[in-house]
Design a protein around this motif. Structure first.
Motif, PDB file in Angstrom:
ATOM      1  N   CYS A   1       0.844  -1.197   0.000  1.00 28.84           N
ATOM      2  CA  CYS A   1       0.000   0.000   0.000  1.00 28.84           C
ATOM      3  C   CYS A   1       0.875   1.241   0.000  1.00 28.84           C
ATOM      4  CB  CYS A   1      -0.909   0.014   1.228  1.00 28.84           C
ATOM      5  SG  CYS A   1      -2.108  -1.298   1.200  1.00 28.84           S
TER       6      CYS A   1
ATOM      7  N   VAL B   1      -7.629   5.498  -2.596  1.00 33.17           N
ATOM      8  CA  VAL B   1      -7.590   4.324  -1.710  1.00 33.17           C
ATOM      9  C   VAL B   1      -7.520   4.765  -0.240  1.00 33.17           C
ATOM     10  CG1 VAL B   1      -6.620   2.740  -3.404  1.00 33.17           C
ATOM     11  CG2 VAL B   1      -5.094   4.176  -2.048  1.00 33.17           C
TER      12      VAL B   1
ATOM     13  N   MET C   1      -9.455   2.425   2.129  1.00 37.47           N
ATOM     14  CA  MET C   1      -8.762   1.176   2.399  1.00 37.47           C
ATOM     15  C   MET C   1      -7.575   1.416   3.336  1.00 37.47           C
ATOM     16  SD  MET C   1      -7.029  -1.522  -0.257  1.00 37.47           S
ATOM     17  CE  MET C   1      -5.518  -0.655  -0.464  1.00 37.47           C
TER      18      MET C   1
END
Length: 196
Positions: free
Chosen positions: A166, A179, A182
């Motif tokens: 990530c 994102v 997330m």
């Protein structure tokens, strides 16, 4: 003698007037004869322009004493027989040599450009080949490193794997998908893991 309407009648005697068409033709023939007598000795055929006598009218085919079989060819031949001024002839020769020089220079430049283009194409192909080889080596190395990381099952390293996958830097993710949700979920799970 006049008739009832005031017109005189013609008689075949001395009073008869001359035909105007015949008078015009006679005048034209006398003028042409005068012109021909003045032009004697100027051209090869005796006319004022130096042209060969035409044996055909309206573009019909004929054979001249010079072997010319077309009226247009005869005109072209007469044009060639006429002399052009010295300055025009000199200019034509200079123009011809200038055009030949330009033509040879352009052909030489074209050959030079082709050689240069071939060399650049070979260089480009070599550069592309080297770049492809470097990319292959880099891709193999990154693949080996990725597979080594995936096979590492040491306890407690799971979150480090997730963190590497990530991107948590918000500045670099401007052009990619959002994102952030997330990321926030993963951070909250890291801080308070699920209890099973």
């Amino acid at each position: 003698m006049a008739d009832d309407f005031g017109f005189s009648s013609f008689s075949n005697g001395a009073e008869a007037e001359e035909d105007p068409a015949a008078a015009f033709l006679a005048q034209q023939q006398s003028e042409i004869a005068g012109i021909e007598s003045e032009a004697d000795g100027l051209g090869p055929s005796g006319d004022a322009f130096g042209e060969a006598p035409a044996a055909a009218v309206n573009g019909d085919m004929f054979e001249d004493s010079n072997g010319v079989t077309d009226s247009y060819a005869a005109i072209a031949q007469v044009d060639q027989l006429r002399q052009e001024p010295e300055s025009l002839r000199k200019w034509r020769e200079e123009q011809k040599t200038r055009l030949e020089e330009l033509d040879s220079a352009s052909k030489a430049a074209e050959v030079e450009w082709k050689e240069k283009a071939k060399k650049e194409l070979v260089d480009w192909n070599l550069h592309q080949q080297e770049q492809m080889e470097k990319n292959k080596v880099n891709n193999r190395a990154s693949e080996d490193a990725f597979l080594k990381e995936c096979d590492d099952d040491s306890p407690g390293s799971e979150w480090e794997k997730v963190a590497r996958l990530c991107d948590f830097n918000p500045k670099t993710s401007r052009q990619t998908k959002d994102v952030s949700r997330m990321r926030s979920v993963l951070i909250s799970l890291k801080q308070t893991p699920l209890v099973r």
